[in-house]
Design a protein around this motif. Structure first.
Motif, short mmCIF file in Angstrom:
data_model
loop_
_atom_site.label_atom_id
_atom_site.label_comp_id
_atom_site.label_asym_id
_atom_site.label_seq_id
_atom_site.Cartn_x
_atom_site.Cartn_y
_atom_site.Cartn_z
N PRO A 150 0.91 -1.21 -0.02
CA PRO A 150 0.01 0.13 -0.10
C PRO A 150 0.95 1.16 0.01
N THR A 151 0.64 2.12 -0.97
CA THR A 151 1.42 3.23 -1.14
C THR A 151 1.53 4.12 0.17
N GLN A 152 0.58 4.41 1.06
CA GLN A 152 0.71 5.33 2.09
C GLN A 152 1.50 4.34 3.09
N TRP A 153 1.35 3.15 3.14
CA TRP A 153 2.49 2.20 3.98
C TRP A 153 3.81 2.47 3.69
N LEU A 170 5.06 5.80 5.01
CA LEU A 170 5.40 5.67 6.30
C LEU A 170 6.51 5.15 6.72
N MET A 171 6.73 4.05 6.02
CA MET A 171 7.95 3.24 6.21
C MET A 171 9.28 3.93 5.70
N VAL A 220 9.33 7.26 5.84
CA VAL A 220 9.43 8.56 6.60
C VAL A 220 10.34 7.81 8.10
N TYR A 221 9.69 6.46 8.43
CA TYR A 221 10.43 6.18 9.78
C TYR A 221 11.90 5.86 9.63
N PHE A 222 11.95 4.90 8.63
CA PHE A 222 13.43 4.35 8.51
C PHE A 222 14.54 5.08 7.86
N HIS A 274 10.57 15.18 6.72
CA HIS A 274 9.53 14.20 6.86
C HIS A 274 8.49 14.61 5.78
N VAL A 284 0.72 11.42 3.19
CA VAL A 284 1.30 10.91 4.20
C VAL A 284 2.72 12.17 4.12
N PHE A 285 3.02 12.49 3.03
CA PHE A 285 4.24 13.47 3.21
C PHE A 285 3.68 15.01 3.30
N ASN A 299 0.16 18.18 8.46
CA ASN A 299 0.04 16.80 9.16
C ASN A 299 1.24 17.20 10.40
N SER A 319 5.34 16.12 10.49
CA SER A 319 6.48 16.95 10.08
C SER A 319 6.91 18.10 10.74
N PHE A 339 -6.54 -4.04 -1.35
CA PHE A 339 -5.76 -2.74 -1.42
C PHE A 339 -6.65 -1.44 -1.53
N THR A 391 -7.56 -0.56 1.96
CA THR A 391 -6.50 0.34 2.80
C THR A 391 -6.62 1.72 2.38
N PHE A 427 -7.77 4.69 4.52
CA PHE A 427 -6.73 5.74 4.76
C PHE A 427 -7.25 7.15 4.78
N ILE A 448 -3.15 0.77 9.58
CA ILE A 448 -2.23 1.82 9.26
C ILE A 448 -2.78 3.13 9.49
N PHE A 456 -0.63 6.09 11.34
CA PHE A 456 -0.48 7.73 10.82
C PHE A 456 -1.15 8.63 11.75
N VAL A 495 5.22 7.39 14.13
CA VAL A 495 6.66 7.69 13.75
C VAL A 495 7.21 8.37 14.81
N ILE A 519 3.54 0.10 13.03
CA ILE A 519 3.48 0.60 11.49
C ILE A 519 3.59 -0.60 10.66
N ARG A 527 -2.69 -1.75 -9.01
CA ARG A 527 -2.51 -0.21 -9.34
C ARG A 527 -3.42 0.14 -10.58
#
Lengths: 325, 569, 323
Positions: free
Chosen positions: A146-149, A152-153, A155-157, A166, A272-273, B250, B253, C233, C236, C240, C255, C259, C264, C272, C309
């Protein structure tokens, strides 16, 4: 030749009709939501009288049919009107976020193509081995995330480790006391675009891998390759010279299709960003019931989807002249 | 020598007078107290945006924060957020009949373009709003409620005339929303019956002509807005060279930037981030006084068609007693909230609340006993309400309801619902969550389509909701919300009672102790009706790095000191 | 892995290639298709494991999925193997509960899409003529409606329950199935008419219909498997955007919680990573199985792989089935 011209005319007419239908559907769709730009206002001075006055100003007190007619009339004059929320011209309000999204998408597509080229060539070159399988599996795995996941990953890692922001599009300390230098401005922008574009690039590169790989494999199976090999050229040289050329058209077609796909793919990444692109702008406009903005935005998006798909069709037409309607 | 000494004495006296005239709020080092460094840029992160620089069009609260810094105001709230302090006005008084208010404003003030700032600007602004209050100036109409005219007999005096007696607290509260506009700029835009006032975009001609401590040199609605000190400002000078208000969609950030030092402070830290932030070195995290308080909203429409047992205050009180509010505070607010009392007026109107309001203790056993005594027997774990007869007869039905939770809450509404649900499970009351959607949708759910106050239709489709209110120093607004006049508008309970409506009408015309007494009576009455169950008073939490000092987070939108007293270390 | 198809092709190419389905299917065809391909077996096993968890989930959950059973954002420990979330709720229990909801939505929505798409495709391909044109125009209209607003509007009007989400997903994604089935039906029908006309002199509609369906079924099943991946898919995605059922725990919801709950910032990777890994693995598994089925059906069919996708991305008038 005649058939082709005919085909193009027919398709263009159909495209225009589709735009019209899309425009109407968008008009109706948002008005199906309960409430309008005014009803949800929760400020202290938003009294009944105030809301009534606002409705009159925005033309929301007219019947839906009247609003539709006015909308179409304005559209015919190229006038997208002013947004319901900030009363600024829709056109201007669309352009900024659109610009941001386009830049990010372009960078993301570049990433996709690069990853796709590398993995596709390597997979074709080492066909049947674990390298081949590994590349394909990895590509598919990223594609299934999933794109948002994934965002997030990352951003986190990744973000802190490489010192990238971020989110957002601009550093808070840029251009406060005076306008920033062009270099500072653009390097800051690019810094903020990298991670979102990377996310998009990772989730989408799988398709390019496949195209490149098959184009390479097809090439490697051609007759003239046997001749080339007899001449002593290695696999790699053949792949490089002929295979890439074969892959070009499908890649370009895929890009054309991707660019027509601005909103859906970008929205989760923008969310997310915290990237102020068109996707985020649309989601917010929906929450605020900003009909004018939404109508303008969707007109724009529908036209771009139709345009790019049309383009892709033409490319396909060129690729395979046997195809008729 | 004597003349010299006299001159010196006069000079000192003049300086002292000027300092006294300029210094109204606490904590500022106006005139250079030496301990505070001058200069630097103060960067503040927020998730609220300034929607417009035109006060006739604003909706967002953050816009008011900006107006406080660029438009003069007669008065402003002090750090305790309850008493009004002098700002542009140095003193004020009212007539014995409470119908005339006189303000003395500072002399020698200038707008940022050099033109004089006098009482004429105040009077012009007030009169313009009065003239167009029904349409173009509707947004600012509350500032001049019941005002008939404003006069400026001399450059340092403004007189406001009212058509009915108005309580000083209410008058001040209203006038604190009177943003004084430069007449020489805005008088050009009164054409089209005032409509031009709304279509003027000051953001196109920055820096806008300012009469406050700052002027705005850069404005981005969803980006960064930059405030620079206004050279013409009559009051205590700001310490910093610039304030950058940075908007984030958000909070992640935003907080990441705070930790890396790219911004100096954050005005509201989300509750889920507080504990993590407290553990970061170099970041000071502190709660501050905030006006928001949360509630359970009960549909109190006397004509509601179903679940009429929820109109019974005893039932509502019993249900309220089995909500673990302390758990809400611990889990959702990470401890940053306090138990609310049962006054609709909220924590900022402490002086107005009735001392004999209902209190709420956490006692599920007693709640169960009450429900038992009402004859609601448990069947398979859920209580049944027996059938009723009469005009609004209902068949027997279980105590099973939907609770509407809007999306737009600044705390985790879903978790609050879960805690409420778990509590009521012990009582044999079953609830399910209904997604409220955004503000518009949530209101639509409460008011129901076709809401019409005259025909008394509406408030027919919901039973219970979770929401919040904001408290004000003056109780008038809060008291207006349960009136019949606010049906389909501000009323979310659909409450309607002719006696209460009468009291509210009366309240608007009283001043002084008689008003206070009536307000207390109304507050007590509402509390006993249980149209709301108030849960917690939120504390907002600000975070700052060690790079700054003097930041008073609670003053946002209430006083220009919000930016003015900040300094960089 | 046998994914070596080039760019997905135009409908005419699909039609041409569909004629490659020369022989009628033998019973057990599908079983055969799967057992001969290792990735299909792996995929099935993975799906099987998740289905097992979904069914027996409530017995497997160590803690409550609503109550606070540990400190907020507690790291994984022996008491809480995957730690806790922003409300102190055990992550492992949430993950298990999420399996049930996510798979439920995935399968149900895929069925809805298959039923609608299959029906439209069969009717369109079989009856042809005006009905065909009308149905294809309706398909085009669905393609032209932007999916996010459609989701948002439907969620707003009909309410955000799990059932509605299933319907929404089904309604948005049935179009590709329709086109595929239509192409298949058209080609099969042609061949069978010709065959029967030759042997009997007159064709019997009902008998032809009976012959068409079995030809179409395997393709439909393959497509449905891919649609399950797509639906999970999409779920989610919808959650979201904040349109999910607030009382349903799904992987998408977890998820979203991570967020919104600033996971984070709290360094809570355990909130996460797990839900996303589950989604990725299940989608991969479905893709593997679906792909193998399609490969077995006709390696030349060259139809939509990497399906998750390309939703909503399609030209009008269906020149390119970029599925």
């Amino acid at each position: 030749m005649e058939g082709r011209a005919d085909y193009i005319i027919k398709r263009s007419l159909f495209a225009i009709l589709t735009v019209f239908v899309a425009v109407t559907i968008n008009f109706v769709l948002f008005r199906a939501l309960p409430g309008d730009a005014v009803s949800g206002l929760r400020c202290q001075h938003c009294t009944k009288q105030y809301k009534a006055a606002m409705r009159r100003e925005l033309g929301l007190d007219k019947s839906k049919w009247q609003q539709y007619v006015i909308y179409l009339k304005n559209l015919a004059h190229g006038n997208l009107g002013n947004t319901d929320v900030s009363h600024l011209p829709v056109r201007g309000q669309l352009w900024d976020p659109l610009k941001n999204t386009l830049m990010m998408l372009t960078l993301g597509t570049v990433f996709s193509i690069i990853f796709g080229l590398i993995t596709g060539v390597v997979a074709a070159w080492r066909r049947g081995t674990w390298v081949d399988r590994g590349s394909l599996w990895t590509a598919l795995a990223f594609y299934s995330m999933p794109t948002q996941w994934l965002g997030l990953m990352i951003v986190y890692f990744v973000a802190d480790r490489v010192g990238l922001p971020h989110g957002g599009i601009q550093s808070p300390d840029l251009g406060i006391l005076g306008p920033p230098s062009t270099w500072a401005y653009w390097s800051d922008r690019v810094e903020h675009m990298i991670l979102p574009a990377l996310t998009l690039g990772l989730v989408l590169y799988g398709e390019y891998t496949l195209i490149v790989r098959s184009a390479m494999l097809e090439t490697l199976g051609e007759d003239y390759v046997l001749t080339a090999r007899a001449k002593g050229l290695t696999n790699f040289a053949i792949v490089r010279k002929h295979g890439l050329r074969n892959a070009m058209l499908p890649i370009v077609t895929l890009i054309a299709l991707s660019l027509g796909f601005i909103v859906g793919g970008a929205i989760t990444v923008e969310y997310v960003f915290d990237y102020p692109g068109i996707g985020l702008a649309i989601v917010e406009a929906i929450a605020q019931r900003d009909y004018s903005f939404l109508q303008g935005a969707f007109l724009l998006l529908t036209i771009s989807v139709i345009l790019f798909n049309f383009l892709a069709d033409l490319l396909y037409f060129k690729l395979d002249p046997r195809v008729t309607t | 020598m004597r003349a010299g000494k006299m001159l010196a004495a006069l000079a000192v006296a003049a300086l002292l007078l000027a300092a006294g005239c300029g210094g109204s709020s606490s904590g500022n080092g106006g005139g250079g107290s030496g301990a505070v460094k001058q200069g630097g840029i103060f960067t503040l992160g927020t998730t609220n945006y300034i929607d417009t620089l035109n006060p006739f069009n604003y909706i967002e609260a953050e816009a008011v924060t900006a107006y406080e810094e660029v438009f003069p105001e007669l008065i402003q709230l002090g750090p305790d957020l309850t008493t009004y302090e002098p700002s542009f006005a140095s003193k004020w008084s009212h007539s014995a009949d409470y119908k005339t208010y006189t303000f003395t404003v500072h002399s020698g003030g200038k707008w940022s373009d050099g033109k004089p700032l006098t009482s004429a600007d105040v009077a012009w602004t007030a009169n313009t709003i009065i003239k167009y209050q029904a349409n173009a100036a509707a947004v600012l109409a509350s500032a001049v409620a019941h005002m008939t005219k404003a006069e400026d007999p001399n450059p340092t005096t403004v007189v406001f005339h009212y058509d009915a007696p108005i309580d000083p607290q209410l008058a001040l509260s209203n006038l604190s929303a009177l943003y004084v506009l430069p007449e020489h700029v805005w008088s050009k835009y009164t054409g089209n019956n005032g409509a031009d006032l709304k279509s003027f975009h000051p953001e196109n001609s920055l820096p806008l002509v300012s009469g406050g401590p700052f002027e705005i040199t850069k404005y981005e609605k969803k980006g960064t807005t930059v405030f620079r000190p206004n050279p013409g400002w009559w009051g205590p000078k700001p310490h910093v060279d610039a304030v950058a208000l940075v908007y984030y969609t958000n909070s992640d950030s935003m907080i990441a930037d705070l930790k890396s030092g790219q911004i100096d402070a954050v005005d509201q830290v989300p509750y889920t981030a507080v504990n993590a932030l407290k553990q970061s070195a170099g970041i000071k995290v502190a709660p501050y006084k905030f006006g928001e308080f949360t509630n359970i909203t009960w549909n109190s429409n006397p004509l509601k068609p179903q679940n009429r047992e929820l109109l019974n205050p005893e039932v509502k009180k019993a249900l309220s007693m089995c909500v673990n509010r302390q758990e809400i505070i611990n889990v959702i607010y990470a401890g940053n909230a306090t138990l609310a009392n049962q006054s609709l007026l909220g924590p900022f109107a402490v002086g107005w609340q009735s001392p004999s309001n209902q209190t709420l203790s956490y006692n599920c056993a007693q709640a169960n006993t009450t429900l038992d005594s009402l004859g609601y027997k448990k069947v398979n774990g859920v209580r049944m309400v027996p059938a009723t007869t009469g005009k609004y007869a209902q068949p027997a039905h279980p105590m099973s309801y939907q609770v509407m939770v809007p999306d737009s809450l600044d705390f985790n509404g879903n978790r609050e619902f879960t805690i409420v649900q778990q509590g009521w499970q012990q009582l044999g009351v079953k609830v399910t969550e209904q997604a409220g959607g955004d503000s518009s949708q949530a209101y639509a759910i409460e008011t129901a389509s076709g809401c019409n106050a005259a025909k008394k239709t509406g408030y027919s489709k919901y039973d219970i909701a979770l929401w919040d209110w904001f408290s004000y120093p003056d109780p008038d607004f809060q008291l207006s919300t349960p009136t019949t006049g606010q049906w389909c508008s501000w009323s979310d309970t659909g409450f309607s009672n002719p006696t209460y409506d009468q009291w509210y009408k009366q309240e608007g015309t009283l001043a002084g102790p008689s008003r206070k007494a009536l307000v207390a009576k109304m507050d007590n009455y509402l509390s006993a009706q249980w149209i709301y169950t108030f849960l917690v008073n939120e504390k907002a939490i600000a975070a700052e790095t060690n790079a700054i000092g003097g930041f008073q987070a609670q003053l946002s939108g209430y006083s220009y000191d919000y930016f003015n007293t900040v300094y960089k270390k | 892995m046998t994914i070596d198809h080039p760019l997905p092709s135009s409908p005419s190419q699909i039609e041409e290639n569909a004629e490659g389905l020369a022989t009628p299917r033998r019973p057990g065809f599908i079983k055969n298709a799967i057992l001969t391909q290792p990735q299909a077996i792996i995929g099935l096993v993975i799906i099987g494991v998740f289905v097992f968890i979904a069914i027996f989930g409530s017995y497997l959950e160590p803690y409550s999925t609503t109550e606070k059973t540990g400190p907020v954002y507690a790291a994984p420990s022996s008491a809480h193997w995957l730690g806790t979330d922003d409300g102190g709720v055990d992550m492992l229990s949430l993950l298990i509960a999420g399996t049930k909801v996510s798979l439920e939505v995935g399968f149900a929505a895929a069925v809805v899409a298959m039923v609608i798409g299959g029906a439209v495709g069969v009717l369109s391909g079989f009856i042809g003529g005006a009905v065909d044109i009308l149905l294809m125009r309706i398909t085009d209209i669905f393609l032209v409606i932007p999916d996010i607003p459609l989701m948002i509007v439907m969620a707003a009007i009909f309410g955000r329950s799990l059932r509605n989400i299933i319907i929404i997903i089904g309604i948005i994604y049935w179009t590709s199935t329709a086109r595929l089935i239509r192409a298949q039906v058209k080609s099969v029908r042609e061949r069978i008419y010709v065959k029967r006309a030759r042997s009997l002199g007159a064709s019997n509609n009902r008998l032809v219909f009976k012959h068409v369906l079995p030809q179409v079924a395997p393709l439909l099943i393959a497509n449905t498997v891919l649609m399950v991946a797509l639906a999970i898919f999409a779920e989610t995605y919808i959650t979201f955007l904040g349109l999910g059922d607030p009382s349903a725990i799904s992987w998408g919801r977890l998820i979203e919680n991570a967020f919104q709950g600033n996971a984070v910032l709290n360094n809570a990777w355990w909130a996460i990573v797990p839900p996303g890994v589950c989604v990725t693995v299940v989608i991969l598994a479905c893709t593997m199985v679906g792909q193998s089925l399609e490969d077995a059906l006709n390696p030349r069919l060259k139809v939509g792989h990497l399906s998750v996708r390309r939703f909503r991305l399609r030209p009008l008038h269906g020149k390119l089935e970029a599925e």
